[in-house]
Design an enzyme around this catalytic site. Structure first.
Site, PDB file in Angstrom:
ATOM      1  N   THR A 182       4.231   2.836   5.402  1.00 21.21           N
ATOM      2  CA  THR A 182       2.821   2.426   5.450  1.00 21.21           C
ATOM      3  C   THR A 182       2.061   3.428   6.301  1.00 21.21           C
ATOM      4  OG1 THR A 182       1.249   0.802   6.362  1.00 21.21           O
ATOM      5  CG2 THR A 182       3.421   0.813   7.344  1.00 21.21           C
ATOM      6  N   ASP A 185      -0.283   2.621   8.166  1.00 18.51           N
ATOM      7  CA  ASP A 185      -0.836   1.907   9.325  1.00 18.51           C
ATOM      8  C   ASP A 185       0.009   2.010  10.601  1.00 18.51           C
ATOM      9  OD1 ASP A 185      -2.988   1.092   7.864  1.00 18.51           O
ATOM     10  OD2 ASP A 185      -2.201  -0.899   7.414  1.00 18.51           O
ATOM     11  N   ARG A 202       1.088  -5.015  -5.611  1.00 14.87           N
ATOM     12  CA  ARG A 202       1.220  -6.243  -4.824  1.00 14.87           C
ATOM     13  C   ARG A 202       1.603  -7.338  -5.813  1.00 14.87           C
ATOM     14  NH1 ARG A 202      -2.589  -3.398  -1.617  1.00 14.87           N
ATOM     15  NH2 ARG A 202      -1.654  -3.066   0.424  1.00 14.87           N
ATOM     16  N   CYS A 203       2.473  -8.206  -5.401  1.00 13.75           N
ATOM     17  CA  CYS A 203       2.997  -9.239  -6.307  1.00 13.75           C
ATOM     18  C   CYS A 203       2.998 -10.551  -5.549  1.00 13.75           C
ATOM     19  CB  CYS A 203       4.407  -8.830  -6.755  1.00 13.75           C
ATOM     20  SG  CYS A 203       5.253 -10.059  -7.749  1.00 13.75           S
ATOM     21  N   GLY A 227      -6.917   0.533   8.366  1.00 11.49           N
ATOM     22  CA  GLY A 227      -6.231  -0.285   9.364  1.00 11.49           C
ATOM     23  C   GLY A 227      -6.861  -1.663   9.363  1.00 11.49           C
ATOM     24  N   ARG A 228      -6.420  -2.502   8.407  1.00 11.13           N
ATOM     25  CA  ARG A 228      -7.047  -3.821   8.288  1.00 11.13           C
ATOM     26  C   ARG A 228      -6.668  -4.715   9.447  1.00 11.13           C
ATOM     27  NH1 ARG A 228      -6.263  -5.940   2.546  1.00 11.13           N
ATOM     28  NH2 ARG A 228      -7.655  -4.219   2.090  1.00 11.13           N
ATOM     29  N   ASP A 260       2.139  -0.012  11.712  1.00 10.08           N
ATOM     30  CA  ASP A 260       2.043  -1.306  12.417  1.00 10.08           C
ATOM     31  C   ASP A 260       3.307  -2.152  12.252  1.00 10.08           C
ATOM     32  OD1 ASP A 260       1.755  -1.775   9.722  1.00 10.08           O
ATOM     33  OD2 ASP A 260       0.097  -3.191   9.923  1.00 10.08           O
ATOM     34  N   GLY A 309       0.841  -1.206   0.000  1.00  7.84           N
ATOM     35  CA  GLY A 309       0.000   0.000   0.000  1.00  7.84           C
ATOM     36  C   GLY A 309       0.867   1.243   0.000  1.00  7.84           C
ATOM     37  N   ASP A 321       4.983  -4.284   6.278  1.00  6.36           N
ATOM     38  CA  ASP A 321       5.616  -5.511   6.793  1.00  6.36           C
ATOM     39  C   ASP A 321       5.693  -6.615   5.740  1.00  6.36           C
ATOM     40  OD1 ASP A 321       2.883  -5.794   6.885  1.00  6.36           O
ATOM     41  OD2 ASP A 321       2.813  -6.683   8.886  1.00  6.36           O
ATOM     42  N   VAL A 344      18.087   8.431  -3.508  1.00  4.93           N
ATOM     43  CA  VAL A 344      18.791   8.691  -4.785  1.00  4.93           C
ATOM     44  C   VAL A 344      19.916   9.703  -4.560  1.00  4.93           C
ATOM     45  CG1 VAL A 344      18.568   9.731  -7.096  1.00  4.93           C
ATOM     46  CG2 VAL A 344      16.816   8.136  -6.260  1.00  4.93           C
ATOM     47  N   ARG A 345      19.584  10.803  -3.918  1.00  5.03           N
ATOM     48  CA  ARG A 345      20.594  11.871  -3.789  1.00  5.03           C
ATOM     49  C   ARG A 345      21.681  11.517  -2.787  1.00  5.03           C
ATOM     50  NH1 ARG A 345      16.926  17.275  -4.972  1.00  5.03           N
ATOM     51  NH2 ARG A 345      16.746  16.786  -7.186  1.00  5.03           N
TER      52      ARG A 345
HETATM   53  P1  ADP Z   1       2.644  -4.151   2.740  1.00  4.89           P
HETATM   54  O1  ADP Z   1       4.045  -4.156   2.306  1.00  4.89           O
HETATM   55  O2  ADP Z   1       2.028  -2.774   2.640  1.00  4.89           O
HETATM   56  O3  ADP Z   1       2.450  -4.818   4.082  1.00  4.89           O
HETATM   57  P2  ADP Z   1       1.591  -6.528   1.461  1.00  4.89           P
HETATM   58  O4  ADP Z   1       1.473  -7.295   2.731  1.00  4.89           O
HETATM   59  O5  ADP Z   1       0.469  -6.614   0.495  1.00  4.89           O
HETATM   60  O6  ADP Z   1       1.797  -4.966   1.688  1.00  4.89           O
HETATM   61  O7  ADP Z   1       2.944  -7.011   0.770  1.00  4.89           O
HETATM   62  C1  ADP Z   1       3.423  -6.373  -0.406  1.00  4.89           C
HETATM   63  C2  ADP Z   1       4.181  -7.353  -1.256  1.00  4.89           C
HETATM   64  O8  ADP Z   1       5.323  -7.848  -0.550  1.00  4.89           O
HETATM   65  C3  ADP Z   1       3.420  -8.595  -1.656  1.00  4.89           C
HETATM   66  O9  ADP Z   1       2.525  -8.391  -2.734  1.00  4.89           O
HETATM   67  C4  ADP Z   1       4.568  -9.500  -2.066  1.00  4.89           C
HETATM   68  O10 ADP Z   1       5.068  -9.127  -3.323  1.00  4.89           O
HETATM   69  C5  ADP Z   1       5.617  -9.161  -1.005  1.00  4.89           C
HETATM   70  N1  ADP Z   1       5.505 -10.124   0.103  1.00  4.89           N
HETATM   71  C6  ADP Z   1       4.679 -10.086   1.162  1.00  4.89           C
HETATM   72  N2  ADP Z   1       4.831 -11.167   1.962  1.00  4.89           N
HETATM   73  C7  ADP Z   1       5.784 -11.930   1.379  1.00  4.89           C
HETATM   74  C8  ADP Z   1       6.412 -13.195   1.686  1.00  4.89           C
HETATM   75  N3  ADP Z   1       6.063 -13.899   2.774  1.00  4.89           N
HETATM   76  N4  ADP Z   1       7.352 -13.677   0.836  1.00  4.89           N
HETATM   77  C9  ADP Z   1       7.722 -12.981  -0.250  1.00  4.89           C
HETATM   78  N5  ADP Z   1       7.173 -11.798  -0.613  1.00  4.89           N
HETATM   79  C10 ADP Z   1       6.227 -11.274   0.186  1.00  4.89           C
HETATM   80  O1  F6P Z   2      -1.513   0.439   3.408  1.00  6.07           O
HETATM   81  C1  F6P Z   2      -2.194  -0.208   4.409  1.00  6.07           C
HETATM   82  C2  F6P Z   2      -3.648  -0.209   4.084  1.00  6.07           C
HETATM   83  O2  F6P Z   2      -4.035   1.098   3.855  1.00  6.07           O
HETATM   84  C3  F6P Z   2      -4.548  -0.855   5.084  1.00  6.07           C
HETATM   85  O3  F6P Z   2      -4.862  -0.081   6.182  1.00  6.07           O
HETATM   86  C4  F6P Z   2      -5.724  -1.174   4.222  1.00  6.07           C
HETATM   87  O4  F6P Z   2      -6.522  -2.137   4.767  1.00  6.07           O
HETATM   88  C5  F6P Z   2      -5.077  -1.629   2.974  1.00  6.07           C
HETATM   89  O5  F6P Z   2      -3.868  -0.910   2.892  1.00  6.07           O
HETATM   90  C6  F6P Z   2      -5.901  -1.454   1.749  1.00  6.07           C
HETATM   91  O6  F6P Z   2      -5.092  -1.593   0.647  1.00  6.07           O
HETATM   92  P1  F6P Z   2      -5.585  -1.775  -0.853  1.00  6.07           P
HETATM   93  O7  F6P Z   2      -6.837  -1.022  -1.020  1.00  6.07           O
HETATM   94  O8  F6P Z   2      -4.457  -1.216  -1.656  1.00  6.07           O
HETATM   95  O9  F6P Z   2      -5.763  -3.240  -1.037  1.00  6.07           O
END
Ligand code: ADP
Ligand code: F6P
Length: 335
Positions: free
Chosen positions: A139, A141, A85-86, A184-185, A143, A23, A116, A36-37
């Site tokens: 983030t 959040d 997200r990947c 804040g999920r 968290d 996010g 995280d 970068v800088r």
């Molecule tokens: P955030 O970084 O905001 O917590 P996500 O939890 O959606 O968001 O994670 C973002 C991306 O980080 C995922 O789409 C994935 O590409 C990578 N990621 C998350 N968890 C793992 C994992 N256990 N192993 C490898 N890549 C991960």
């Molecule tokens: O970035 C964190 C967060 O904003 C959470 O609080 C929320 O639940 C989630 O991302 C929503 O993300 P998206 O709409 O991109 O799936």
């Protein structure tokens, strides 16, 4: 003011990469600019931007950046590198492709700005392929374990406060009760801080049990004290997508007529606050300094006003606890 550690450069890197993942949050741009800088000004020859987080690392969507390419972004929300997200990145064979793409361009180290999940991905990539990584907590959040603050939290909180102040005006005029849902999920840091700052009548978070009966008593007490039937209940979105609507239905069944306002993604955008610009700029610079001092597999974070390094393993294994005392202040102060 943040205090920044005094680190001596011990290593030389020719080329490094940066990505933003998960996010997005306001302040990712000043963080990118700062990395970068700081890197180019410390002798790193090339800085590459990876677009769309791990997705771009896998699809080789990587471009060379320069000091000029980060001009005029310090005040902009979102991320110029884009985020995504990947889920495939959890697959080791996909991470092999990512590591090959880095090495084919001579990229020797990677900065990852994200939540995280993104930092977990960075830790695994580092462990598996020996690629030095430095994480930055990005983030809304707040968290992430090991850091008191995250890039984007302050902006999100201020955006929600401004929105709720406006809602409060109309709530008072019409003597109405509002349920305001904030993001804040998995955590209630935004809800708690916003609840305190807006004088909410109640705050609902995923971390602590919520007693509907308590809420009814609070509302009845307010009514009997002549404080009218207006009020604001701040609800963290939590994992149940229907929570706010269910709460509203329960209140309706008790004779209330609550209105719902879901603030949603407005909290993720907008120009970063002064606090977030400072935080992102200092963390970005410190991230480069830690890398050049020989650190890897760490996140740069903030603890008691100082920039600190936190092992990524700790970030991925723990959950940040919402201080019960802070949460209780919200309830205490509206009485
Ligand atoms: P955030 O970084 O905001 O917590 P996500 O939890 O959606 O968001 O994670 C973002 C991306 O980080 C995922 O789409 C994935 O590409 C990578 N990621 C998350 N968890 C793992 C994992 N256990 N192993 C490898 N890549 C991960
Ligand atoms: O970035 C964190 C967060 O904003 C959470 O609080 C929320 O639940 C989630 O991302 C929503 O993300 P998206 O709409 O991109 O799936």
């Amino acid at each position: 003011m943040l205090s920044i550690p005094d680190l001596k450069p011990e290593k030389h890197y020719n080329a490094v990469g940066i990505l933003t993942s998960g996010g997005d949050s306001s302040g990712m741009n000043p963080a990118i600019r700062s990395i970068v800088r700081a890197a180019l000004n410390s002798g790193v020859k090339q800085v590459f931007g990876v677009r769309r987080g791990y997705q771009g690392l896998v699809s080789d969507d990587i471009t060379l950046m320069s000091s000029r390419s980060v001009t005029n972004i310090v005040q902009k929300g979102g991320t110029v590198l884009k985020s995504a997200r990947c889920p495939e990145f959890s697959d080791p064979s996909v991470r092999d492709v990512a590591a090959r793409n880095l090495s084919s361009r001579g990229i020797e180290a990677l900065f990852v700005i994200g939540g995280d999940g993104s930092l977990t991905g960075a830790h695994i990539l580092c462990q598996e392929h020996g690629i030095p990584v430095i994480g930055l907590p990005g983030t809304i959040d707040n968290d992430i374990p090991g850091t008191d603050d995250t890039i984007g939290f302050d902006t999100a909180v201020n955006t929600a406060i401004e929105a709720i102040d406006r809602i409060r005006d109309t709530a008072r005029s019409h003597e109405r009760l509002f349920l305001v849902e904030v993001m804040g999920r998995n955590s209630g840091f935004i809800a708690t801080q916003v609840g305190i700052a807006c004088g909410a009548e109640m705050v609902v978070v995923p971390e602590y049990a919520f007693d509907f009966h308590d809420l009814c008593i609070t509302l009845a007490e307010r009514h009997s004290k002549g404080q009218g039937s207006s009020g604001i209940i701040v609800v963290a979105e939590g994992r149940d997508p229907d929570l706010t609507h269910r709460l509203a239905a329960q209140l309706k069944a008790q004779g209330q007529d609550p209105k719902i306002s879901i603030l949603g993604h407005i909290q993720r955008g907008g120009s970063p606050s002064g606090h977030d610009r400072m935080l992102a700029s200092c963390l970005g610079t410190a991230a480069v300094e830690y890398l050049l001092a020989g650190y890897s597999d760490i996140m740069v974070g903030v603890h008691k006003g100082a920039i600190v390094d936190v092992p990524l393993q700790r970030v991925t294994q723990k959950k940040k606890v919402l201080d019960r005392k802070l949460f209780d202040i919200a309830a205490l102060l509206h009485k």
